[in-house]
Design a protein around this motif. Structure first.
Motif, PDB file in Angstrom:
ATOM      1  N   UNK A   4       4.204  13.076  14.057  1.00  0.00           N
ATOM      2  CA  UNK A   4       3.923  14.307  13.322  1.00  0.00           C
ATOM      3  C   UNK A   4       4.045  14.074  11.821  1.00  0.00           C
ATOM      4  N   UNK A   5       4.971  13.164  11.427  1.00  0.00           N
ATOM      5  CA  UNK A   5       5.153  12.891  10.003  1.00  0.00           C
ATOM      6  C   UNK A   5       3.930  12.248   9.383  1.00  0.00           C
ATOM      7  N   UNK A   6       3.361  11.232  10.060  1.00  0.00           N
ATOM      8  CA  UNK A   6       2.156  10.595   9.517  1.00  0.00           C
ATOM      9  C   UNK A   6       1.013  11.604   9.452  1.00  0.00           C
ATOM     10  N   UNK A   7       0.918  12.433  10.493  1.00  0.00           N
ATOM     11  CA  UNK A   7      -0.139  13.442  10.484  1.00  0.00           C
ATOM     12  C   UNK A   7       0.069  14.396   9.307  1.00  0.00           C
ATOM     13  N   UNK A   9     -11.769   7.041  10.581  1.00  0.00           N
ATOM     14  CA  UNK A   9     -10.586   6.784   9.751  1.00  0.00           C
ATOM     15  C   UNK A   9     -10.902   6.879   8.270  1.00  0.00           C
ATOM     16  N   UNK A  10     -12.169   6.652   7.922  1.00  0.00           N
ATOM     17  CA  UNK A  10     -12.530   6.665   6.496  1.00  0.00           C
ATOM     18  C   UNK A  10     -13.287   7.925   6.102  1.00  0.00           C
ATOM     19  N   UNK A  32       0.820  -1.219   0.000  1.00  0.00           N
ATOM     20  CA  UNK A  32       0.000   0.000   0.000  1.00  0.00           C
ATOM     21  C   UNK A  32       0.848   1.260   0.000  1.00  0.00           C
ATOM     22  N   UNK A  33       2.137   1.119   0.340  1.00  0.00           N
ATOM     23  CA  UNK A  33       2.972   2.306   0.378  1.00  0.00           C
ATOM     24  C   UNK A  33       3.172   2.902  -1.002  1.00  0.00           C
ATOM     25  N   UNK A  46      -4.913   3.213   6.700  1.00  0.00           N
ATOM     26  CA  UNK A  46      -3.626   2.706   7.190  1.00  0.00           C
ATOM     27  C   UNK A  46      -2.807   3.806   7.841  1.00  0.00           C
ATOM     28  N   UNK A  47      -2.776   4.980   7.203  1.00  0.00           N
ATOM     29  CA  UNK A  47      -2.033   6.103   7.790  1.00  0.00           C
ATOM     30  C   UNK A  47      -2.647   6.497   9.127  1.00  0.00           C
TER      31      UNK A  47
END
Lengths: 195, 450
Positions: free
Chosen positions: B269-272, B366-367, B107-108, B298-299
């Motif tokens: 913070x990076x994922x956000x 999440x969705x 998924x990446x 996923x994120x």
């Protein structure tokens, strides 16, 4: 508070460019020309003795209406904008005395170096000298029980030593209740309001 | 196609149902199609912010960093907060491109180039504010070990020369990794772009890529090696940044949990930040078919995990401060952080980093892209507030009450903060404009293998 000239100085190991280093005679020296101004030394100093040149303070014109006696000390290095500074234990006076002694081919005598603060203190509260001159009052006082180093528990081994204030715990002579005295941060400590 | 139709959970496709040719047209044409009005407006806004930033940097350089609110005892404030924040944001890029690649997470593929571009833009901000934080930024090169005439070296006991090395290595590896991944897609643009001048320019940057089996073999080896390097850097860099604090004796900084705590906080913070960027990108460019809700989900899950690691670190920090019975440490944690001057910032960090992300336990949240985007912005603010709490609140009330002080930021501080945000977004928009931002070749490859 002025620089305590710690033997294991916290400011020294955090400086990325070696601008604050130890001298062979135990001074904690600042090399102004090497400083890039990260201010790490100030952050890591538990005594917060550093002062930073946030702006450029040098002027092209003489200060104080040009009075020669009131110009800035020519023996002290000029500190540029963006450079940290602090008390040097008047290193210029120490080195001058050392040079003089060397020219006369003798060792430095006790009392030969007087720091500026010592010279101007009207009550003579400040004493300065080499620890090797055991005969001096200053060295004798350092071994008194009431001599203490500020924040000694931090392991900085400061050179400056303070004398605790003498208080008479006799309740008939003193209004302070020593049983309730607390150090700052201790449970029960109350910050006193300023005057 | 990646799904088993019997399972409704997996019914959602990861990478679309179009033919390869349709996919190529959709993903490559972002480099030559004319932009939407929203995009143009964003470029103008962030471009003006960048202009303001350059004016403020000029003002600071000409006058001295005294134009900031920073004073003794708070000798580090917005400058180092911004540095730690920006370098942290970059970490999720390395995590997604390198770690998830090594773990063969398919998924990446759709989002890794966006994440890498985010990393590069963030590292630029970090390097810039780091150099600017110096009192004499023109001597910043003294932090680098080079054979100087006076035989002076940086002090290797200090964290800062290591930090400079780590940031430089991080920027270099991230750039190499990003560019290597780009080469096959640049070649695709070269082959499909409508105008001759575009074909020539992209052709130069495609380094003569022809897509032969031999090319792909070398490409994969190089990509795997760089992934290994980048993965290690994702852990090292923020550990080194944390040692700026952990190696000192400042109460509240002097803590062995800092390296893992900082790495978790940086990934957080990076994922956000990736969510903050990916959600608008996907709707502005109509990329819902390749960046699906499963990617967002996923994120969001990774953000939630990091939120708990950060929460755990807070708990341990306070527990150790209490358990050590160290007077100064206790004072920082239980008085300065909770009751001191501007301690509300720490409250904000707790709310934004620990409470708000708990909404991500719900699948519906999440969705739900809009809600997810809002949470991601809140987390970004939260991590910044956390750095503020660590740096400013600890310095305000360290050892001796006689040297305590209060920190008040000035307008230049705020201007530089928002200026770096603008510059960051501006660089990111440039990236969206110039290169195909969804890795086409890799996407097709993953689809074929399914």
């Amino acid at each position: 508070m002025m620089c305590q000239h710690c033997e294991t100085a916290p400011c020294e190991y955090v400086c990325p460019v070696n601008a604050t280093v130890h001298s062979p005679d135990g001074l904690n020296e600042m090399v102004y020309n090497r400083c890039v101004g990260t201010r790490s030394c100030s952050n890591n100093c538990p005594y917060k003795v550093h002062r930073f040149n946030w702006f450029k303070w040098q002027t092209r014109e003489p200060i104080n209406r040009g009075l020669v006696e009131l110009q800035r000390n020519p023996e002290v290095t000029v500190r540029d904008r963006g450079v940290m500074e602090k008390c040097t234990y008047c290193v210029q006076r120490i080195r001058n005395a050392e040079i003089e002694a060397e020219l006369e081919r003798r060792a430095l005598r006790s009392g030969e170096v007087k720091t500026a603060c010592q010279q101007t203190c009207p009550t003579g509260a400040i004493a300065f000298g080499s620890l090797r001159h055991h005969e001096t009052e200053m060295v004798r006082r350092r071994s008194e029980p009431r001599a203490y180093q500020v924040l000694h528990d931090q392991g900085t081994r400061p050179r400056t030593v303070y004398m605790a204030r003498l208080r008479n715990p006799n309740p008939e002579l003193s209004s302070v209740d020593f049983a309730t005295l607390r150090a700052p941060g201790e449970p029960g400590w109350v910050q006193e309001e300023g005057p | 196609v990646s799904t088993a139709p019997s399972n409704p959970e997996r019914e959602e496709l990861l990478f679309g149902v179009q033919t390869n040719a349709e996919l190529s047209d959709q993903l490559l044409s972002t480099t030559w199609r004319s932009r939407s009005r929203t995009f143009g407006l964003l470029v103008i806004v962030t471009g003006s912010g960048t202009l303001v930033l350059s004016i403020l940097i000029g003002y600071t350089l000409l006058t001295g960093i005294g134009v900031w609110g920073t004073t003794i005892p708070v000798a580090w404030a917005f400058d180092i907060i911004n540095f730690v924040w920006w370098i942290g944001i970059g970490h999720a890029g390395a995590f997604i491109s390198a770690f998830l690649f090594l773990l063969e997470q398919k998924w990446r593929t759709s989002i890794h180039r966006l994440a890498e571009a985010m990393t590069l833009s963030a590292v630029v901000q970090a390097a810039m504010v780091f150099v600017l934080h110096l009192g004499r930024p023109w001597f910043a090169y003294w932090l680098v070990p080079y054979p100087a005439t006076m035989r002076t070296w940086p002090n290797f006991k200090s964290a800062m020369p290591w930090d400079v090395a780590a940031t430089l290595a991080y920027g270099t590896i991230s750039f190499a990794f990003w560019y290597l991944g780009l080469i096959p897609d640049l070649a695709s643009v070269r082959d499909r772009a409508p105008t001759r001048i575009r074909r020539i320019i992209y052709g130069i940057f495609a380094f003569g890529w022809r897509g032969s089996a031999e090319h792909f073999r070398h490409y994969r080896i190089a990509y795997g090696l760089l992934a290994g390097l980048a993965a290690s850097l994702a852990v090292f860099v923020h550990s080194i940044v944390s040692s700026h604090f952990a190696t000192t004796l400042v109460p509240g900084w002097h803590s062995t949990i800092f390296p893992p705590y900082f790495v978790a906080g940086s990934l957080f913070s990076g994922f956000a930040m990736i969510l903050t960027l990916v959600i608008p990108v996907r709707s502005i460019f109509g990329m819902q078919n390749v960046i699906t809700k499963r990617h967002l989900e996923n994120l969001a899950r990774l953000t939630l995990v990091c939120s708990w690691v950060v929460l755990y670190s807070y708990v341990i920090e306070f527990f150790v401060a209490w358990y050590s019975a160290e007077r100064y440490d206790r004072y920082i944690h239980f008085d300065a952080l909770l009751k001191g001057h501007s301690s509300w910032v720490f409250g904000m960090a707790l709310t934004c980093n620990c409470l708000a992300p708990q909404l991500l336990w719900w699948r519906r949240v999440r969705r739900q892209p809009v809600l997810l985007w809002l949470i991601s912005v809140v987390v970004n603010i939260g991590v910044w507030s956390e750095h503020y709490s660590i740096i400013v609140l600890a310095l305000q009330q360290a050892f001796l009450p006689s040297s305590w002080g209060e920190y008040h930021p000035k307008w230049v501080d705020w201007g530089i903060l928002f200026g770096t945000v603008s510059f960051f977004l501006f660089l990111f928009l440039l990236f969206l404009r110039i290169v195909p931002f969804i890795p086409l070749a890799a996407l097709k490859e993953v689809r074929e293998r399914h």
